[in-house]
Write an enzyme that holds these catalytic residues in place. Structure first.
Site, short mmCIF file in Angstrom:
data_model
loop_
_atom_site.label_atom_id
_atom_site.label_comp_id
_atom_site.label_asym_id
_atom_site.label_seq_id
_atom_site.Cartn_x
_atom_site.Cartn_y
_atom_site.Cartn_z
CG LEU A 40 13.06 0.00 -1.20
CD1 LEU A 40 12.95 0.21 0.13
CD2 LEU A 40 14.07 -0.43 -1.44
N GLY A 41 9.86 -1.04 -4.70
CA GLY A 41 9.10 -1.35 -5.75
C GLY A 41 7.91 -0.96 -5.45
N GLY A 43 4.03 -1.28 -6.05
CA GLY A 43 2.63 -2.29 -5.78
C GLY A 43 1.36 -1.65 -6.41
CG PHE A 45 -2.15 1.09 -2.86
CD1 PHE A 45 -3.72 1.71 -2.76
CD2 PHE A 45 -1.81 -0.39 -1.94
CE1 PHE A 45 -4.54 0.53 -2.46
CE2 PHE A 45 -2.89 -1.02 -1.29
CZ PHE A 45 -3.97 -0.22 -1.29
N GLY A 46 0.80 2.62 -5.82
CA GLY A 46 2.29 2.93 -6.22
C GLY A 46 3.94 2.42 -5.58
CE LYS A 47 7.68 5.01 -9.19
NZ LYS A 47 8.52 5.71 -10.06
CB VAL A 48 7.44 0.46 -1.70
CG1 VAL A 48 8.61 0.56 -0.19
CG2 VAL A 48 5.99 -0.25 -1.53
CE LYS A 68 2.85 -0.54 1.04
NZ LYS A 68 1.58 -2.02 1.20
CG ASP A 163 -2.62 -11.38 -0.21
OD1 ASP A 163 -3.12 -12.05 -1.38
OD2 ASP A 163 -2.68 -10.25 -1.01
#
Ligand SMILES: Nc1ncnc2c1ncn2[C@@H]1O[C@H](COP(=O)(O)OP(=O)(O)OP(=O)(O)O)[C@@H](O)[C@H]1O
Length: 788
Positions: A40-41, A43, A45-48, A68, A163
């Site tokens: 999905l995306g 970030g 930290f890694g992939k979602v 996540k 944030d």
């Protein structure tokens, strides 16, 4: 029939190369109880990943989640990452609001920690704006009301997000706002909400976070970010993005000087009332900035005032009821109760784990402390302990007449509550067993107080109302639930806040089955029981830190997410699609689980894409158009493109002030250094690439503080550190940001794709764009990942 084995592997599964499995046999990667699909995306930290829960054995249904995935080895080396992850987990455990992403559970295996979240299928909010160029005021108003409601709820729990920005907002399938990414969340005390650690993204960060090293009022900083988000929704670009001296906006000192010295400029298409609201939110002085409570009462938000009056306690009550039907009256319990979801495995797991050594996942206690007691910082203005707002105590009923009818999910939610109150009072005057026959006259509503109606009653009444307005058997020709007259023909999301508002008493269900069905379809997205199974009564989300799971502990199977409550119609059909087409076998001893597709047995063939997502190709006619459309939407090309967003560039100035790492940085208010020095120093040091972030945070030992160059804001002081940051590696055209696709020649995905290809040596570098008059629009999201 459920074809999943009872025991499942907790590991990601490798591709099965056994020649006996021919190409018609399909495999699926799993993580714990979830089948893992497309990305999905990506970030920090890694992939979602998109995931599907396994079908519940009794109900044969599945549901979608976003997982996540964080590589454990990546956080072992990086304490800040680790802290962010556990901040996020612990905060989400305590937050159950329709506009805050729901935590389903947390799982881990030897390689990954997986944070399982509600799937926000509407995608990223900034893309939504990108597509529309800017939002119409009624839409922006609805979404802003949802944002304010979610943030207020969070604040009421003693948490600040820190944030908030477009990139951390998602949409659900009904275009309701979902706040995500709680990696910077922190706790504040009611009588001292001052914080030292500046975090967030410069374009969204309140000036006081950047131009002074004094502790700041945390909630007001979130308010500022909400204002920036609202401006972006309405204008289609970020405010203060037109400084000729800083056209790219990446000189943070200049940016903040510009922000604090330039009046807000509005494009002509923003009308007077939202302008007024924005002018009161985007005030550099936090003491003069509106509070969320004040924002809620602003004239522009009147259409959603009722929704905004739903207090945090009311949200909690309804969600608790949803999680624990045993609290619902016996009369309702007598209806065939749905199986109640157990405490999430992850919770049990964590509780058990609390007795063991948590290894590297112990949080630094400094993290939890609220910095700087008042006496240490006399120059700062402190917030008094906030007494509970009287508004919280009011029943939404009282505000009924203030509510202008609107199609917004938010206002509909409120209407639902209002109607539920009304219904309750009508029902109170008649026999309980005749409730379903009560025809409540419109606009007749006794005044009730919060104490008059128990949450259980409210919930029950609400459910009753919901049934009234949308009986289970009311379908249109397409087999899709009929919208109530005047409402858009969209199958409503099963949430309380997406209810049609016009109810006809003739639609009251008159059978127990119908009522049961109503309950079963009911309400909030907080329905799997997982998030709600966490104790909401803990005083601090960080109390439970010690109960976090140790690494290396074996993954336990989850029961979460398999409850019928969690499944909507689409999910059900999805589940059928998937499971009819699959068979799953476990290769003995190999740890490999293979999902095999046998076309001859399947009503629908599920193919696997390169990215692992299942793609239905044939025999779609067996399903409703809508279910197909929604299933297809899971495989939209945009998602593939999104995956390439991995190239996200980001700044990080997090290292500016690190309260949890006080040994590494000290904070003090600088003395009258010259503004020229300030500007140049920051100019030289305020750029950082993501790859350098970690290194730089480790090297922040010495700090330098300089005064802000603003002559109008002499009290503001600029603080920064020598964090070994530069901008050499940054691609000039990306500027760690996203562009408004509709206005730019390339959209974000294209840009990311280009970058990927470019890095693979397939394309020449993107040429730097010439600044143009439309630059401020084109650069709308350029700083999307800018952080400090
Ligand atoms: N619950 C969700 N539903 C759908 N998509 C999601 C969800 N959570 C995250 N995503 C997608 O994954 C992307 C990265 O997620 P997220 O921003 O939460 O990760 P992160 O590692 O915290 O990133 P960041 O760098 O912003 O901190 C998002 O931009 C979004 O596209």
């Amino acid at each position: 029939m459920n074809t999943f084995p009872k025991h499942h592997s907790s590991n990601f599964l490798s591709q099965n190369n056994n020649p006996s499995h021919n190409s018609s046999r399909r495999k699926h990667v799993t993580f714990g109880p979830y089948i893992v699909g497309s990305t999905l995306g990506k970030g920090e930290f890694g992939k979602v990943k998109l995931g599907w829960s396994r079908k519940n054995e009794s109900t044969d249904i599945s549901k979608q989640v976003a997982i996540k995935l964080i590589r454990r080895d990546s956080i072992l080396q990086d304490r800040e990452k680790e802290i962010k992850i556990y901040r996020e987990i612990n905060a989400l455990k305590h937050l159950t609001h329709p506009n805050i992403v729901r935590l389903e559970e947390v799982l881990q295996n030897s390689k990954y920690i997986g944070i399982v979240l509600e799937y926000a299928s509407g995608g990223e909010f900034y893309k939504y704006i990108q597509k529309k160029r800017r939002l119409k005021e009624p839409i922006a108003c609805k979404l802003f009301a949802q944002l304010v409601s979610g943030v207020y709820y969070m604040h009421s729990k003693g948490l600040v997000h820190r944030d908030l920005k477009l990139e951390n907002l998602l949409l659900d399938k009904n275009e309701n706002l979902i706040i995500t990414d709680f990696g910077f969340v922190n706790e504040f005390l009611q009588n001292n909400e001052l914080m030292k650690t500046s975090c967030g993204s410069p374009c969204y960060a309140a000036p006081e976070l950047v131009v002074t090293s004094n502790p700041y009022k945390a909630r007001k900083a979130d308010v500022w970010s909400c204002g920036i988000i609202l401006f972006a929704m309405l204008a289609g670009y970020l405010p203060w993005d037109d400084d000729p001296d800083n056209p790219r906006g990446d000189d943070i000192a200049k940016l903040y000087n510009y922000i604090t010295t330039s009046p807000l400029k509005f494009p002509s298409y923003i009308s007077a009332i939202p302008r007024d609201l924005l002018r009161k939110i985007l005030v550099a002085n936090p003491n003069q900035r509106l509070s969320l409570r004040e924002i809620e009462t602003h004239q522009w938000l009147k259409p959603h005032s009722s929704f905004l009056k739903i207090s945090p306690k009311e949200w909690d009550d309804v969600m608790k009821l949803k999680a624990d039907p045993s609290k619902i009256r016996p009369k309702l319990q007598n209806y065939k109760a749905r199986p109640q979801s157990a405490l999430p495995v992850s919770s049990k797991y964590y509780d058990a784990a609390s007795h063991s050594n948590r290894g590297s996942l112990v949080m630094d206690s400094n993290l939890l402390s609220i910095p700087v007691p008042p006496k240490e910082s006399p120059s700062h203005v402190f917030t008094k302990p906030s007494s509970p707002s009287t508004d919280d105590k009011l029943s939404p009923v009282r505000n009924k007449n203030k509510h202008a009818r609107s199609n917004s999910a938010a206002s509909l939610a409120l209407q639902a509550f209002v109607e539920a109150e009304k219904e309750h009072w009508n029902r109170a005057s008649i026999q309980h067993n005749k409730l379903h026959r009560v025809a409540t006259p419109q606009n007749q509503m006794p005044q009730v107080t919060e104490e008059d109606t128990s949450p259980v009653e409210k919930y029950e009444n609400y459910e009753m109302l919901k049934k009234k307005i949308q009986p289970a058997n009311q379908t249109n020709n397409n087999g899709v639930n009929s919208p109530v007259a005047g409402q858009p023909k969209r199958r409503p999301r099963p949430t309380t806040y997406h209810l049609p508002i016009s109810a006809s008493s003739s639609m009251v269900p008159d059978t127990q089955e119908a009522k049961l069905s109503m309950i079963n379809e009911a309400a909030f997205r907080y329905n799997s029981g997982s998030a709600l199974s966490f104790s909401h009564k803990e005083t601090s989300p960080f109390d439970s830190l010690s109960s976090l799971a140790p690494l290396g502990t074996e993954l336990l199977p989850s029961t979460t997410g398999n409850t019928p409550e969690s499944i909507n119609d689409t999910d059900l059909k999805m589940g059928q699609v998937l499971h009819r087409a699959k068979e799953r076998t476990e290769l003995e001893g190999s740890g490999i689980t293979v999902h095999v597709q046998r076309p001859e047995d399947s009503t629908l063939h599920v193919r696997k894409r390169d990215d692992g997502s299942p793609v239905p190709l044939e025999n779609m006619r067996n399903f409703s158009d809508q279910s197909i459309a929604e299933y297809v939407s899971l495989n939209v090309p945009g998602r593939t493109a999104l995956e390439k967003k991995s190239q996200k560039k980001r700044f990080s100035l997090l290292s500016f002030y690190s309260s949890y790492s006080s040994s590494k940085s000290s904070l003090f208010v600088g003395n009258n250094n010259s503004s020229t020095n300030a500007t140049s120093k920051i100019k030289n040091t305020s750029r950082i690439t993501s790859s350098q972030e970690n290194k730089s945070t480790q090297s922040r030992h010495s700090s330098s503080y300089v005064t802000a160059p603003s002559s109008r804001q002499p009290s503001f002081q600029m603080a920064t550190e020598n964090v070994n940051i530069n901008n050499e590696n940054r691609r000039p055209t990306v500027r760690s940001s996203m562009m408004v696709g509709s206005l730019s020649q390339k959209n974000t995905s294209d840009t990311s794709e280009h970058e990927v290809q470019q890095e693979n040596g397939q394309l020449p570098p993107i040429r730097e764009r010439e600044p143009s008059t439309a630059r401020k629009v084109i650069d709308f999201f350029k700083r999307r990942s800018l952080r400090f």
